[in-house]
Write a protein that holds these residues in place. Structure first.
Motif, PDB file in Angstrom:
ATOM      1  N   SER A 163      -1.533  -8.572   1.603  1.00 56.93           N
ATOM      2  CA  SER A 163      -0.595  -9.641   1.993  1.00 56.93           C
ATOM      3  C   SER A 163      -0.095  -9.438   3.415  1.00 56.93           C
ATOM      4  N   GLU A 196      -0.394 -11.946   6.450  1.00 59.69           N
ATOM      5  CA  GLU A 196       0.808 -12.334   7.202  1.00 59.69           C
ATOM      6  C   GLU A 196       0.622 -12.093   8.689  1.00 59.69           C
ATOM      7  N   ARG A 255       7.546 -13.148  13.898  1.00 59.32           N
ATOM      8  CA  ARG A 255       6.792 -12.910  12.664  1.00 59.32           C
ATOM      9  C   ARG A 255       5.751 -11.814  12.850  1.00 59.32           C
ATOM     10  N   ALA A 265       5.697  -8.490  10.703  1.00 59.53           N
ATOM     11  CA  ALA A 265       4.514  -8.091   9.946  1.00 59.53           C
ATOM     12  C   ALA A 265       4.185  -6.616  10.149  1.00 59.53           C
TER      13      ALA A 265
END
Length: 424
Positions: free
Chosen positions: A339, A343, A416, A420
């Protein structure tokens, strides 16, 4: 380098901000305030403290246990024995008693050590989980912060559109009074002005809501307002493989799951040790008030062992349960790593596209301004139509908002990326 028109719009936005506050609030300030005052993080910090106290509870198994018991007993009649026809009392009818004991585990085949290690790993997992939740809150702060900056620019653009439509309505009014255009042009201009004012109200409301959300995240009063400082737009990124390696090392959620798996392994060792005995030593002092005997206080020392012979297979079930829990957490870890990669790749793609959108929007703004100028001139010269002017103004507003939206998306995508890899 930004175009002159864009610079002019940003300058107007800065002037608007300076009227509402005397000092600038940076993104770092907002993140610092959120780390200290965010209500969600305050609540989560107790989980970390609870897990830390569990270490002390587990460590207590290495220390002796001291118990004290005391009381007073009143009986209907004292206990007695029969040697002759008359019974002989062996105790007082009413008496006081006390017991002091010191119990120390000597060896339990690693049970206490495993229990303490489990608590330590759980505590470290809680710390990492808190860091992960903190970074989630930080990302929300970044969105709210840049949302306000974008909202302020949307509001400036909306104000400019209202100004332009007001001017167009005046031109249409004058030309209608001169009999040059029909009343339809005037009505169209009036309707478009009303629509522009509604969009301006919507932009102002959205900005207000963004401030309320940022104040909620940072623990500020709802009425707090300040000038926001806009950080640099550029963000440096490395290749995906290198950033993924950084994420595997620094991502708090990954570290938390790894600590949880270690805690699960310690739990397995603890339940396995329940098959073995516990060696212990005990010192005790027992006092029983009794004037019928010579020794009322007895001191004793005991060295022994204890073991459970059968508990309905509860120990076996607990060990199997711990093994399954560890397997579950290992699967969650693999899923989380996948994940995180997704991401990271998504954020990098969005960052790249937003950067390209900024360049395209800068050119589009210049072209839209020229298009509006031409259509205004054509309308005044009775060559163009009112619809052309309105469409040109709508297009200019849209291109300006697209530009500001691309800047917002760029900064959020950059945040982001940092989130991450666990470096926000």
């Amino acid at each position: 380098m930004m175009k002159p028109t864009v610079v002019a719009i940003l300058t107007v936005a800065q002037l608007y901000l300076s009227a509402t506050s005397a000092f600038a609030l940076t993104l770092k300030d907002c993140l610092t305030r959120a780390a200290v005052a965010n209500s969600q993080l305050k609540a989560s910090s107790h989980d970390e403290q609870v897990a830390t106290e569990a270490v002390g509870i587990a460590t207590s198994g290495y220390l002796p246990r001291v118990d004290l018991q005391a009381g007073y007993t009143a009986q209907q009649a004292p206990q007695a024995v029969k040697f002759t026809a008359e019974p002989i009392p062996t105790q007082q009818a009413d008496y006081a008693f006390a017991n002091l004991s010191i119990y120390q585990t000597l060896y339990d085949f690693g049970r206490t050590r495993a229990r303490r290690e489990q608590a330590i790993m759980a505590s470290e997992a809680a710390q990492q989980a808190y860091r992960g939740e903190e970074q989630d809150v930080f990302l929300q702060v970044v969105r709210a912060y840049y949302g306000i900056l974008a909202g302020q620019k949307y509001l400036v653009t909306a104000d400019d559109e209202v100004k332009q439509m007001t001017h167009h309505r005046k031109v249409a009014q004058d030309m209608y009074e001169q009999g040059v255009v029909t009343r339809n042009d005037l009505l169209q201009a009036q309707v478009k002005l009303a629509n522009s004012k509604q969009k301006r109200l919507s932009a102002a409301n959205s900005l207000e809501n963004s401030w309320l959300y940022l104040n909620f995240l940072t623990g500020q009063e709802t009425g707090f307002r300040s000038e926001l400082e806009e950080p640099e737009q550029r963000t440096e990124t490395a290749d995906l493989h290198m950033m993924m390696e950084i994420a595997l090392r620094k991502r708090p959620e990954i570290a938390a799951l790894k600590k949880t798996i270690l805690a699960d392994e310690a739990a397995i060792r603890e339940y396995r040790s329940n098959y073995y005995p516990e060696l212990y030593a005990k010192l005790a002092m027992d006092y029983l008030e009794n004037n019928r005997v010579q020794e009322q206080t007895i001191l004793s020392a005991t060295v022994g062992f204890k073991i459970n012979l059968f508990d309905g297979l509860a120990t076996t079930s607990r060990k199997r349960q711990a093994v399954k829990i560890r397997s579950r957490e290992e699967e969650r870890l693999r899923n989380l790593e996948a994940s995180v990669r997704l991401e990271l790749e998504t954020a990098l793609n969005d960052l790249k596209v937003a950067e390209e959108r900024i360049l395209v929007s800068e050119t589009a703004i210049r072209q839209s301004e020229e298009n509006l100028r031409i259509n205004n001139d054509r309308y005044v010269e009775k060559v163009g139509t009112a619809t052309d002017v309105i469409d040109a103004q709508t297009l200019l507003t849209q291109t300006r908002n697209d530009y500001f939206s691309s800047i917002f998306d760029y900064q959020v995508a950059a945040a982001r990326v940092k989130r991450a890899v666990g470096e926000l």
